[in-house]
Design a protein around this motif. Sequence first.
Motif, PDB file in Angstrom:
ATOM      1  N   SER A  34      -8.479  -2.192 -14.513  1.00 52.74           N
ATOM      2  CA  SER A  34      -9.721  -2.779 -13.991  1.00 52.74           C
ATOM      3  C   SER A  34     -10.896  -1.814 -14.127  1.00 52.74           C
ATOM      4  O   SER A  34     -12.009  -2.218 -14.497  1.00 52.74           O
ATOM      5  N   ALA A  35     -10.652  -0.528 -13.872  1.00 56.11           N
ATOM      6  CA  ALA A  35     -11.726   0.468 -14.021  1.00 56.11           C
ATOM      7  C   ALA A  35     -12.138   0.599 -15.490  1.00 56.11           C
ATOM      8  O   ALA A  35     -13.326   0.729 -15.802  1.00 56.11           O
ATOM      9  N   CYS A  36     -11.165   0.541 -16.373  1.00 53.87           N
ATOM     10  CA  CYS A  36     -11.440   0.629 -17.808  1.00 53.87           C
ATOM     11  C   CYS A  36     -12.272  -0.571 -18.254  1.00 53.87           C
ATOM     12  O   CYS A  36     -13.261  -0.418 -18.976  1.00 53.87           O
ATOM     13  N   TRP A  37     -11.881  -1.771 -17.836  1.00 50.45           N
ATOM     14  CA  TRP A  37     -12.610  -2.988 -18.189  1.00 50.45           C
ATOM     15  C   TRP A  37     -14.056  -2.900 -17.691  1.00 50.45           C
ATOM     16  O   TRP A  37     -14.980  -3.232 -18.426  1.00 50.45           O
ATOM     17  N   ARG A  38     -14.248  -2.443 -16.450  1.00 50.68           N
ATOM     18  CA  ARG A  38     -15.614  -2.307 -15.900  1.00 50.68           C
ATOM     19  C   ARG A  38     -16.434  -1.309 -16.709  1.00 50.68           C
ATOM     20  O   ARG A  38     -17.620  -1.516 -16.947  1.00 50.68           O
ATOM     21  N   ARG A  39     -15.796  -0.212 -17.144  1.00 47.50           N
ATOM     22  CA  ARG A  39     -16.523   0.806 -17.910  1.00 47.50           C
ATOM     23  C   ARG A  39     -16.945   0.267 -19.275  1.00 47.50           C
ATOM     24  O   ARG A  39     -18.075   0.481 -19.709  1.00 47.50           O
ATOM     25  N   VAL A  40     -16.052  -0.444 -19.932  1.00 49.90           N
ATOM     26  CA  VAL A  40     -16.385  -1.043 -21.233  1.00 49.90           C
ATOM     27  C   VAL A  40     -17.513  -2.059 -21.065  1.00 49.90           C
ATOM     28  O   VAL A  40     -18.459  -2.089 -21.859  1.00 49.90           O
ATOM     29  N   ARG A  41     -17.446  -2.871 -20.026  1.00 51.07           N
ATOM     30  CA  ARG A  41     -18.522  -3.847 -19.757  1.00 51.07           C
ATOM     31  C   ARG A  41     -19.840  -3.133 -19.504  1.00 51.07           C
ATOM     32  O   ARG A  41     -20.892  -3.578 -19.964  1.00 51.07           O
ATOM     33  N   ALA A  42     -19.817  -2.016 -18.812  1.00 47.57           N
ATOM     34  CA  ALA A  42     -21.039  -1.250 -18.559  1.00 47.57           C
ATOM     35  C   ALA A  42     -21.617  -0.712 -19.870  1.00 47.57           C
ATOM     36  O   ALA A  42     -22.836  -0.725 -20.069  1.00 47.57           O
ATOM     37  N   PHE A  43     -20.743  -0.273 -20.789  1.00 45.64           N
ATOM     38  CA  PHE A  43     -21.205   0.184 -22.105  1.00 45.64           C
ATOM     39  C   PHE A  43     -21.864  -0.958 -22.867  1.00 45.64           C
ATOM     40  O   PHE A  43     -22.883  -0.784 -23.528  1.00 45.64           O
ATOM     41  N   GLU A  44     -21.267  -2.138 -22.793  1.00 46.51           N
ATOM     42  CA  GLU A  44     -21.832  -3.313 -23.471  1.00 46.51           C
ATOM     43  C   GLU A  44     -23.191  -3.675 -22.877  1.00 46.51           C
ATOM     44  O   GLU A  44     -24.163  -3.892 -23.614  1.00 46.51           O
ATOM     45  N   GLU A  45     -23.262  -3.731 -21.568  1.00 46.94           N
ATOM     46  CA  GLU A  45     -24.503  -4.118 -20.903  1.00 46.94           C
ATOM     47  C   GLU A  45     -25.618  -3.100 -21.112  1.00 46.94           C
ATOM     48  O   GLU A  45     -26.791  -3.462 -21.187  1.00 46.94           O
ATOM     49  N   ALA A  46     -25.261  -1.840 -21.250  1.00 47.17           N
ATOM     50  CA  ALA A  46     -26.253  -0.786 -21.485  1.00 47.17           C
ATOM     51  C   ALA A  46     -26.702  -0.744 -22.948  1.00 47.17           C
ATOM     52  O   ALA A  46     -27.641  -0.031 -23.282  1.00 47.17           O
ATOM     53  N   GLY A  47     -26.008  -1.488 -23.808  1.00 46.12           N
ATOM     54  CA  GLY A  47     -26.367  -1.499 -25.224  1.00 46.12           C
ATOM     55  C   GLY A  47     -25.729  -0.385 -26.033  1.00 46.12           C
ATOM     56  O   GLY A  47     -26.054  -0.200 -27.201  1.00 46.12           O
ATOM     57  N   LEU A  48     -24.823   0.384 -25.434  1.00 50.88           N
ATOM     58  CA  LEU A  48     -24.120   1.436 -26.173  1.00 50.88           C
ATOM     59  C   LEU A  48     -23.129   0.809 -27.152  1.00 50.88           C
ATOM     60  O   LEU A  48     -23.073   1.183 -28.316  1.00 50.88           O
ATOM     61  N   ILE A  49     -22.347  -0.156 -26.685  1.00 50.22           N
ATOM     62  CA  ILE A  49     -21.490  -0.947 -27.567  1.00 50.22           C
ATOM     63  C   ILE A  49     -22.321  -2.155 -27.978  1.00 50.22           C
ATOM     64  O   ILE A  49     -22.724  -2.949 -27.138  1.00 50.22           O
ATOM     65  N   THR A  50     -22.563  -2.264 -29.291  1.00 55.80           N
ATOM     66  CA  THR A  50     -23.436  -3.337 -29.763  1.00 55.80           C
ATOM     67  C   THR A  50     -22.683  -4.494 -30.411  1.00 55.80           C
ATOM     68  O   THR A  50     -23.226  -5.582 -30.522  1.00 55.80           O
ATOM     69  N   ALA A  51     -21.449  -4.261 -30.879  1.00 51.43           N
ATOM     70  CA  ALA A  51     -20.693  -5.331 -31.536  1.00 51.43           C
ATOM     71  C   ALA A  51     -19.247  -4.916 -31.722  1.00 51.43           C
ATOM     72  O   ALA A  51     -18.906  -3.737 -31.658  1.00 51.43           O
ATOM     73  N   TYR A  52     -18.419  -5.914 -31.976  1.00 54.14           N
ATOM     74  CA  TYR A  52     -17.026  -5.719 -32.370  1.00 54.14           C
ATOM     75  C   TYR A  52     -16.855  -6.504 -33.655  1.00 54.14           C
ATOM     76  O   TYR A  52     -17.248  -7.651 -33.737  1.00 54.14           O
ATOM     77  N   ARG A  53     -16.279  -5.866 -34.691  1.00 54.58           N
ATOM     78  CA  ARG A  53     -16.144  -6.573 -35.959  1.00 54.58           C
ATOM     79  C   ARG A  53     -15.004  -6.004 -36.792  1.00 54.58           C
ATOM     80  O   ARG A  53     -14.556  -4.896 -36.556  1.00 54.58           O
ATOM     81  N   ALA A  54     -14.625  -6.784 -37.808  1.00 51.06           N
ATOM     82  CA  ALA A  54     -13.633  -6.338 -38.773  1.00 51.06           C
ATOM     83  C   ALA A  54     -14.363  -5.644 -39.917  1.00 51.06           C
ATOM     84  O   ALA A  54     -15.438  -6.059 -40.319  1.00 51.06           O
ATOM     85  N   GLU A  55     -13.781  -4.593 -40.434  1.00 45.74           N
ATOM     86  CA  GLU A  55     -14.344  -3.879 -41.576  1.00 45.74           C
ATOM     87  C   GLU A  55     -13.653  -4.369 -42.837  1.00 45.74           C
ATOM     88  O   GLU A  55     -12.429  -4.341 -42.933  1.00 45.74           O
ATOM     89  N   LEU A  56     -14.439  -4.838 -43.806  1.00 48.78           N
ATOM     90  CA  LEU A  56     -13.906  -5.401 -45.033  1.00 48.78           C
ATOM     91  C   LEU A  56     -14.108  -4.455 -46.209  1.00 48.78           C
ATOM     92  O   LEU A  56     -15.057  -3.675 -46.234  1.00 48.78           O
TER      93      LEU A  56
END
Length: 152
Positions: A34-56
Motif C-alpha cells: 500500500s505504501a509503494c502504491w501511494r508513492r508511485v501515485r504521488a510520482f504520477e501526480e507530481a508529473g515525475l512519472i509521465t507515461a508507461y509504454r512498450a519499447e519497440l
Amino acid sequence: MQLDDRDRRLLALLQADCRISNADLAERVGMSASACWRRVRAFEEAGLITAYRAELSPQQAGLAFQALVHVHLTRHNPEHLSQFITAIEHRPEVMECYATTGQADYHLHVLCRDIAAYNQFLENFLFRMPAVESAQTNVVLRQIKTQKTLPL
C-alpha cells in the motif's frame, strides 16, 4: 520533488520494467504494497512519472532509415515558428525535436521506412514549411547507445 534512496530504487525498477507488479516492486524496495502504491501515485501526480509504454524495435517495425536533421529557420517570425512547432509535433516520423543553440535552430530525430519515404518527408513536408530555410541530414549508420532510463 526530493527523492531518497528508496525512491530512486523504486523508479529505477519501474524504468527497467513498468509491468512489474506492485507487490513485487514493494518487496524489492522494502515497502508495504500500500505504501509503494501511494508513492508511485504521488510520482504520477507530481508529473515525475509521465507515461508507461512498450519499447519497440524500429527495424522490426519496418523503420530502417534513421536520420538526424539539423533545421535552419529563415527568420524567427512568431507565427511561422508556431506553425513549425505544431506541424513537427504532429509528424509521426519525428521521434524527437530539440531547439538548441549553435548553427542549427532545431534538431530532429527522424525514423522512416526507407530513403524514399524520407525524401517524401523532406519534399512534401519540411521544405514546404515557411519557417524552414534549409536542413542538413546526417544519416544514422548504427546506434552506439540509446539510454532509455534516467540516471537517478
